[in-house]
Design an enzyme around this catalytic site. Structure first.
Site, PDB file in Angstrom:
ATOM      1  N   GLU A 175      42.014  -9.571  -2.188  1.00 51.05           N
ATOM      2  CA  GLU A 175      43.468  -9.637  -2.307  1.00 51.05           C
ATOM      3  C   GLU A 175      43.981 -10.703  -1.354  1.00 51.05           C
ATOM      4  O   GLU A 175      43.752 -10.638  -0.155  1.00 51.05           O
ATOM      5  CB  GLU A 175      44.121  -8.279  -2.032  1.00 51.05           C
ATOM      6  N   ASP A 415      38.027   3.739  -2.677  1.00 52.27           N
ATOM      7  CA  ASP A 415      38.577   2.635  -1.897  1.00 52.27           C
ATOM      8  C   ASP A 415      37.531   2.035  -0.949  1.00 52.27           C
ATOM      9  O   ASP A 415      36.521   2.658  -0.631  1.00 52.27           O
ATOM     10  CB  ASP A 415      39.771   3.158  -1.084  1.00 52.27           C
ATOM     11  N   GLU A 464      42.305  -2.463  -8.270  1.00 51.50           N
ATOM     12  CA  GLU A 464      43.210  -3.225  -7.402  1.00 51.50           C
ATOM     13  C   GLU A 464      42.886  -4.718  -7.516  1.00 51.50           C
ATOM     14  O   GLU A 464      43.248  -5.347  -8.501  1.00 51.50           O
ATOM     15  CB  GLU A 464      43.110  -2.749  -5.953  1.00 51.50           C
ATOM     16  N   GLU A 470      51.598  -2.906  -1.245  1.00 55.46           N
ATOM     17  CA  GLU A 470      51.196  -2.311   0.028  1.00 55.46           C
ATOM     18  C   GLU A 470      51.287  -3.325   1.165  1.00 55.46           C
ATOM     19  O   GLU A 470      51.530  -2.968   2.319  1.00 55.46           O
ATOM     20  CB  GLU A 470      49.778  -1.752  -0.061  1.00 55.46           C
TER      21      GLU A 470
END
Length: 662
Positions: A175, A415, A464, A470
């Protein structure tokens, strides 16, 4: 007639350039996209749009542990062509089914090795296929994408400052925001993860590079070198130790001298070059889904997409309640009550329900009674999904899935994988299959792009691999989330659905935004947040804010709660990468339209000619006249519209709009 037959036979034959080189041309069904495959000392392919080259000849190949180089000094043993025109079911995605039309060329390039090329109307793809029956290892893969001088790349570099080696970059969360520059000026010390967008020259068709069918094989990074982007693959882990975030990760400490172990005949992942004449083509291409391995689940009737009341982003912050909020049953019952009141399908118990730093999902904190919460939710038609760190989930995956499925848990949000080497890729495959065995849905967080896994395992509802909302809990004001929001429908979303987690009720203008971990806000307007429920593909979609904030905003909450998460039809009405996008989606006979802009205010006209004949009721949420000062400002209007109408809407800086038409 005879002449026509001779011409067709000639057109299928390779063109002999000189003694050791053969060239094959493969063209898409509508004739607009083509590739030229050159076979000789090396194996290369290119990409062209309407006859104009957009990607130069680029070398591909494999190096095996016995020294064999697939793609070097190639002699074609056979060449077979076929065409496909069909539809592919896509039950939990942006449409109920997807047309698939392509022309394929399969070249036998070595003993027990084929390479398949496909030409679609919106791109070129290739993959290697092994028929080798004995186990072997792949030492390296050559995947080069060459462009003419001056080509510009928009790339997401791995989010680490450690660029002294590629090894230091293999561990990352996939990300980051995008960097745009001439390819030959991109940092050659850094790895970029897929998808990556290239503009060969101003105004030319764009090329987006990604991959699909990524099962039990390392994912591909790209590294800039001159005017080329070259594939880089994390070597196979030799040793790893428990560590990382709360001891929930496995940190690779040593690697092998190969990237993959192959135990049986199989196809390797597809390498994809989407060729887009306009930006809308980027946002509508389905190649990642189409090139994913077909559905492996016999029964998908139990899979239930939907929305989620989520507590982590809003830090369990409820107000006006007679108990202290936190990780306890009273708080989660309040979230369940909120979800039930608004028809929201799920509540996630994020990190905190299991004892910290134990990596043991059977150690539940004493403040939580899971069986009581499951029963409470069941009585109110709300399912529970549990957060799980990667190592805690993987170390005892069968027992974890069986135990919590019997308890009534509906799925897991897994996660902190933060890797895409072959060991991790194999975990994704195994986790999806094991979860499906026990009728559990999955949301892969801390993960790389979907790369077709949502087709292969439809219980993987979300992934994700995105710089989602977030990040607004801690990002500095100079981070431009509005531009990023207007980029991802054309880049990251090409690879599949994303767990972006929108829905903020605290909204900030560019000058008013600041990071706040406990009471976070979004950049951009309220209507920008509403629009993201239509703009983004997300079959398991979060309501990220606090029930208390939603209860103070009943009109927005009602709209969000009623937006579907899977669709019968999706259309991209307009858009430009990094500037704005307008998306229309249909569920049954109801249309939802969402539009967003970057920090540039703009006026947009929405052409409703796609509507059925007759009059339709429209509810429109639009930026208020003062949204440029107070980003929460919006208007809600009701009107009657028809297919002949063109709606004119003004979007504030960081603005948006959301429309429901029925």
């Amino acid at each position: 007639m005879q002449k026509t037959q001779l011409f067709l036979l000639a057109s299928l034959a390779p063109i002999a350039l000189f003694a050791k080189t053969q060239t094959y041309t493969l063209t898409s069904p509508d004739g607009s996209v083509s590739t030229e495959i050159s076979v000789g000392e090396t194996l290369t392919f290119s990409a062209a749009s309407d006859g104009n080259t957009v990607m130069l000849p680029s070398e591909i190949g494999l190096t095996l542990d016995n020294g064999t180089q697939i793609g070097k000094d190639v002699r074609v043993r056979s060449a077979k062509r076929n065409s496909v025109s069909s539809t592919v079911p896509s039950p939990f995605y942006r449409s109920t089914e997807i047309p698939e039309n392509y022309n394929q060329l399969t070249l036998s390039v070595a003993k027990d090795w084929d390479v398949q090329f496909r030409a679609y109307d919106d791109g070129i793809a290739y993959r290697f296929v092994s028929k080798v029956k004995k186990p072997f290892k792949i030492v390296g893969e050559t995947a080069v994408f060459n462009f003419a001088a001056g080509a510009t790349g928009t790339v997401p570099f791995v989010n680490t400052t450690k660029t002294e080696s590629f090894e230091a970059q293999y561990r990352n969360s996939f990300e980051n925001q995008y960097t745009t520059d001439a390819i030959d000026k991109l940092d050659g010390k850094r790895l970029a993860f897929l998808p990556v967008l290239v503009e060969p020259e101003q105004g030319a068709p764009k090329v987006l590079i990604t991959e699909s069918g990524l099962l039990n094989y390392p994912g591909m990074f790209l590294n800039a070198s001159g005017n080329s982007l070259r594939g880089v693959f994390a070597p196979y882990p030799k040793a790893a130790k428990q560590g990382g975030h709360n001891n929930l990760q496995m940190i690779v400490t040593e690697r092998e001298d190969y990237i993959a172990k192959i135990d049986a005949p199989r196809a390797l992942p597809w390498r994809i070059a989407v060729v887009a004449k306009d930006d809308r083509t980027l946002a509508t291409t389905e190649l990642s889904y189409l090139l994913g391995e077909p559905n492996r689940l016999d029964d998908i009737s139990w899979i239930k997409p939907g929305k989620v009341a989520w507590e982590w982003w809003n830090a369990l912050n409820l107000d006006g309640v007679p108990f202290e909020t936190g990780v306890n049953n009273a708080t989660y019952k309040a979230y369940i009550d909120f979800a039930s009141q608004h028809g929201i399908e799920y509540v996630i118990l994020d990190e905190g329900w299991a004892v910290n730093k134990k990596a043991d999902l059977f150690q539940v904190v004493p403040e939580i009674d899971l069986e009581e919460l499951v029963s409470y939710g069941k009585d109110r038609n709300v399912g529970l999904i549990l957060w799980a760190g990667y190592y805690a989930f993987d170390r005892d995956i069968e027992r974890v899935c069986e135990h919590y499925s019997k308890m009534g848990i509906k799925g897991f949000k897994v996660d902190f994988m933060d890797r895409d080497d072959q060991v991790m890729s194999e975990f994704f495959d195994r986790a999806a299959a094991t979860a499906a065995k026990y009728h559990l849905v999955l949301d892969f967080h801390g993960a790389y792009k979907p790369a077709g896994i949502n087709r292969t395992y439809p219980n993987v509802l979300n992934v994700e691999g995105v710089f989602g909302l977030e990040n607004m809990k801690w990002s500095k004001p100079e981070v431009d989330q509005m531009k990023y929001d207007a980029q991802i429908p054309f880049i990251r979303q090409v690879a599949g659905p994303m767990d972006y987690t929108q829905g903020a009720m605290r909204n900030a203008t560019k000058s008013n935004y600041y990071p706040c971990h406990s009471e976070p806000m979004s950049q951009g307007t309220r209507c920008h947040q509403l629009a993201l429920y239509m703009v983004l593909d997300s079959p398991l979609d979060m309501l990220c804010d606090s029930p208390s904030n939603y209860n103070r905003n009943p009109e927005c909450t009602e709209f969000i709660a009623n937006v579907p998460t899977t669709w019968d039809e999706t259309r991209i009405l307009d858009g430009r990468v990094g500037e704005y996008v307008v998306t229309a989606r249909r569920k049954g006979d109801v249309w939802y339209i969402g539009g967003i802009t970057d920090w540039t205010p703009r006026d947009i006209t929405v052409d409703l000619s796609f509507l059925a004949s007759g009059s339709h009721k429209a509810v429109t949420f639009a930026d208020g006249v003062n949204a440029h000062r107070a980003a929460r400002d919006f208007t809600r209007t009701e009107s009657t519209v028809s297919a002949s109408d063109k709606l004119k809407l003004h979007l504030a800086p960081g603005g948006g709009f959301a429309i429901k038409i029925q």
